[in-house]
Design an enzyme around this catalytic site. Structure first.
Site, PDB file in Angstrom:
ATOM      1  N   ASP B  93       0.735  -1.111   0.026  1.00 33.47           N
ATOM      2  CA  ASP B  93       0.008   0.088   0.248  1.00 33.47           C
ATOM      3  C   ASP B  93       0.965   1.255  -0.039  1.00 33.47           C
ATOM      4  O   ASP B  93       2.008   1.286   0.452  1.00 33.47           O
ATOM      5  CB  ASP B  93      -0.771  -0.035   1.276  1.00 33.47           C
ATOM      6  CG  ASP B  93      -2.066   1.065   0.895  1.00 33.47           C
ATOM      7  OD1 ASP B  93      -2.166   1.662   0.080  1.00 33.47           O
ATOM      8  OD2 ASP B  93      -2.764   0.999   2.064  1.00 33.47           O
ATOM      9  N   ASP B 279      -7.935  -6.764   1.949  1.00 28.69           N
ATOM     10  CA  ASP B 279      -7.062  -6.721   2.986  1.00 28.69           C
ATOM     11  C   ASP B 279      -7.518  -6.178   4.140  1.00 28.69           C
ATOM     12  O   ASP B 279      -8.577  -5.482   3.865  1.00 28.69           O
ATOM     13  CB  ASP B 279      -5.794  -6.069   2.599  1.00 28.69           C
ATOM     14  CG  ASP B 279      -6.078  -4.469   2.933  1.00 28.69           C
ATOM     15  OD1 ASP B 279      -6.542  -3.871   1.782  1.00 28.69           O
ATOM     16  OD2 ASP B 279      -5.468  -3.815   3.840  1.00 28.69           O
ATOM     17  N   CYS B 317     -13.309 -26.430  12.522  1.00 31.75           N
ATOM     18  CA  CYS B 317     -11.928 -25.625  11.699  1.00 31.75           C
ATOM     19  C   CYS B 317     -10.925 -26.686  11.690  1.00 31.75           C
ATOM     20  O   CYS B 317     -10.729 -27.467  12.910  1.00 31.75           O
ATOM     21  CB  CYS B 317     -11.625 -24.616  12.624  1.00 31.75           C
ATOM     22  SG  CYS B 317     -10.176 -23.719  11.970  1.00 31.75           S
ATOM     23  N   CYS B 319      -7.664 -25.855  11.326  1.00 27.89           N
ATOM     24  CA  CYS B 319      -6.409 -25.112  11.590  1.00 27.89           C
ATOM     25  C   CYS B 319      -5.651 -25.692  12.623  1.00 27.89           C
ATOM     26  O   CYS B 319      -6.060 -26.434  13.412  1.00 27.89           O
ATOM     27  CB  CYS B 319      -6.530 -23.657  11.609  1.00 27.89           C
ATOM     28  SG  CYS B 319      -6.922 -23.119  13.598  1.00 27.89           S
ATOM     29  N   CYS B 322      -7.089 -25.185  16.254  1.00 23.95           N
ATOM     30  CA  CYS B 322      -8.090 -25.694  16.531  1.00 23.95           C
ATOM     31  C   CYS B 322      -7.928 -27.404  16.611  1.00 23.95           C
ATOM     32  O   CYS B 322      -8.404 -28.203  17.406  1.00 23.95           O
ATOM     33  CB  CYS B 322      -9.270 -25.491  15.666  1.00 23.95           C
ATOM     34  SG  CYS B 322     -10.038 -24.134  15.864  1.00 23.95           S
ATOM     35  N   HIS B 348      -5.430 -19.131  13.707  1.00 20.52           N
ATOM     36  CA  HIS B 348      -6.858 -19.360  13.641  1.00 20.52           C
ATOM     37  C   HIS B 348      -7.431 -18.541  12.646  1.00 20.52           C
ATOM     38  O   HIS B 348      -8.279 -18.650  11.690  1.00 20.52           O
ATOM     39  CB  HIS B 348      -7.504 -19.624  14.836  1.00 20.52           C
ATOM     40  CG  HIS B 348      -9.116 -19.808  14.906  1.00 20.52           C
ATOM     41  ND1 HIS B 348      -9.573 -21.060  14.261  1.00 20.52           N
ATOM     42  CD2 HIS B 348     -10.108 -19.032  14.758  1.00 20.52           C
ATOM     43  CE1 HIS B 348     -11.039 -20.885  14.099  1.00 20.52           C
ATOM     44  NE2 HIS B 348     -11.190 -19.652  14.380  1.00 20.52           N
TER      45      HIS B 348
END
Lengths: 386, 386
Positions: B93, B279, B317, B319, B322, B348
């Site tokens: 950016d 984003d 989840c 991930c 988790c 997560h």
């Protein structure tokens, strides 16, 4: 998994030895360094990152976990392993050191210690028995007895009194441990039935007190023995001397744990004197302060000289941090206060400690520890070349 | 590696589309969420952890990196990829948003902006040209033009003036970009020769100003177009409406990037209106504050109800957090201020955002985005069941 405690010496070189320490949750190759996860977490790392580093055992602290989140909450989770997600062995320190260094106003008697929580000032009481119960609830692989740890320097009378009290507490802790282990205290949940209990030798830097403490503690009989009350401010040479003489009195066939040491040079010096286990906050704490350990001594990553240094923190290191990142980047992360900086520095420092232990074990196996020690200390003490 | 910029639409469903965005350092599947690594690091994560999450592009901020460690230092390191160790695409950016939201006293003219550094108060100047140079030195895959970003609400006159100025700056930024890309400014190192430059549409919530901005920006001609000046406080419905109407004016064959959005429901709403890139700091910032995103809405891990909750943060989840840890443990880490808590929560939340984008892409490919969107919003808006 809950194997029987066992310790086998697999190689010797002088007074140093390599061993295979079987604990309830797995095998630890000794001499070993135990990363410190006081509150059930290594500061800056996930358990996956600790595992990737090849750590075989983690240390946690019974006192801190008793205060928060509580050993009963951890017991309800199924013990420390289930609670933290760390599958390998865990040693819990009893909290004796913390009670005598962190806690507020305290009253010590043979009954135990009444003191103020370091967190919220509420009144807490710990005793030889309750600390045994707490660690049973936590379900660590190794529980340390509750001891009275003295600062340095201390008078002979004070050191003798603390050592004698530690000995009386050791007998009661072992008695309580037996009661629970035999299933005679069903109210105490045991997440790790194969838990071992280590005694702690005190006596400050008075060798006759150390000898008396060894005799008394060994007479009680534990799976292994720790040397407490060192690495509390005394000169390194004195620590090595007391640790070495004390180690020489301890049973050959039990692991010996030098609590709270130390600097990388402390590790090699103490191994040569017969020590098998270590723990220390230095690699993790100093990482967060920007200090990286290398074979050429520590470097301070915040130093302006690294702003344009595109080389790895330690050119000889194979850790994920050194394989991926430059000093310039790590310095930027430190100066910006980015958490990733603490994480990457911690990965490097723990790798350095764990790798130093691997190299020490190899040197013992090859019978070249004296040469290794000399070369390591010479290079480390010459200081950072960078 | 430095491929040519290319964008190919691979599937459509209503106004939504899937795409294959070829950037200098790799391919990004769109719609995509770009994790925010403002200062060249994702707060709480290492690059290895970000990579393990399957992120295909990271965002960094030219303004922040210009202030510290300096784009020239990063150029000396070989550009942002070499400096950070992140091998995949990076979008920088421009810092327009930061200059207008973070910086101290500022003077805006067509020349550019003179303002005080948010770090140390020193006087800095940025212009359409200098921000182009900075991003060339950084060597990102995508450089954003320097824009004047308005807050919300704003008067029509102010919005129009900022939009017109952004347009004049866009022409100058593109001109400067061409000069450097053609090798006519050899004093500017180019770590990434295949860098693309995206224009930014302004105009606040005035649709006629947005239309004028689209026309002018597209006339300049960029590789792709962003919609700036939204997600700055306006009601979500208004953001969706403006983003949707603006997206509809933008060229079909270029990616469309909605800057700074948003909540998980913003992602699905905006994709349905033709947005390809996102984003937002929410998944990372809220993780550090103990908020975990789930399909049933966010949960606050510090809530006392989780003290004995042995279930994973999100039962659905996959991930690493988790799969390994309980709510009780994550709550303990949060209450203890352990860094590992921030890391595990961030893993997560970013997984949730990246996985939501994967599910969105699948739904577009199968032509069931409307059903997916309805089910997602219904479930998410009913709130956490926990």
């Amino acid at each position: 998994m809950s194997a029987e405690f066992a310790f086998e010496v697999t190689a010797r070189d002088g007074r140093a030895r390599c061993g295979r320490l079987q604990l309830a949750h797995g095998v630890v190759q000794t001499p070993a360094f135990m990363p410190v996860g006081t509150r059930g977490a290594i500061k800056g790392l996930t358990m996956a990152q600790l595992n990737d580093l090849g750590a075989e055992i983690m240390l946690a602290n019974a006192y801190h976990l008793h205060v928060r989140p509580g050993d009963e909450a951890i017991a309800r989770a199924g013990g420390l392993h289930a609670f933290t997600g760390w599958k390998k062995p865990i040693l819990t320190d009893s909290g004796g050191f913390q009670v005598f260094s962190l806690a507020g106003r305290r009253t010590v008697s043979d009954d135990g210690v009444v003191f103020q929580s370091h967190l919220d000032g509420r009144s807490l009481a710990l005793s030889a028995e309750s600390v045994t119960d707490i660690q049973m609830r936590l379900g660590s692989d190794v529980a340390m007895v509750f001891d009275e740890c003295t600062a340095w320097p201390v008078t002979r009378d004070e050191a003798a009194a603390a050592m004698q009290r530690t000995l009386r507490w050791a007998r009661r802790a072992r008695e309580r441990f037996g009661v629970i282990a035999r299933g005679e205290a069903p109210e105490i949940p045991r997440a790790t039935p194969g838990q071992a209990q280590f005694g702690i030798v005190q006596g400050s830097t008075f060798q006759d007190l150390r000898d008396e403490s060894v005799g008394g503690t060994v007479a009680v009989g534990f799976e292994a023995y720790a040397i407490g009350g060192l690495s509390v401010g005394e000169p390194p040479e004195l620590m090595y001397e007391v640790a070495g003489q004390t180690a020489a009195q301890l049973p050959e066939m039990a692991p010996r744990y030098l609590m709270g040491a130390g600097m990388p040079n402390d590790l090699v010096e103490a191994v040569a004197r017969g020590i098998d286990l270590f723990d220390c906050v230095l690699p993790t704490r100093n990482a967060r302060n920007g200090q990286l350990f290398t074979q050429d001594g520590p470097i301070s990553i915040k130093n302006a000289r690294y702003a344009d240094d595109q080389g790895p923190p330690d050119p000889e290191c194979g850790c994920p941090t050194c394989r991926t990142h430059s000093r310039a980047y790590l310095r930027h992360l430190f100066m910006s206060g980015e958490m990733a900086g603490s994480t990457l520095n911690t990965v490097h420092n723990l790798h350095f400690y764990l790798d130093t232990m691997r190299r020490i074990r190899k040197a013992i196996e090859f019978g070249i520890l004296a040469d290794f020690t000399r070369a390591f200390l010479d290079r480390y003490s010459r200081g950072a070349r960078h």
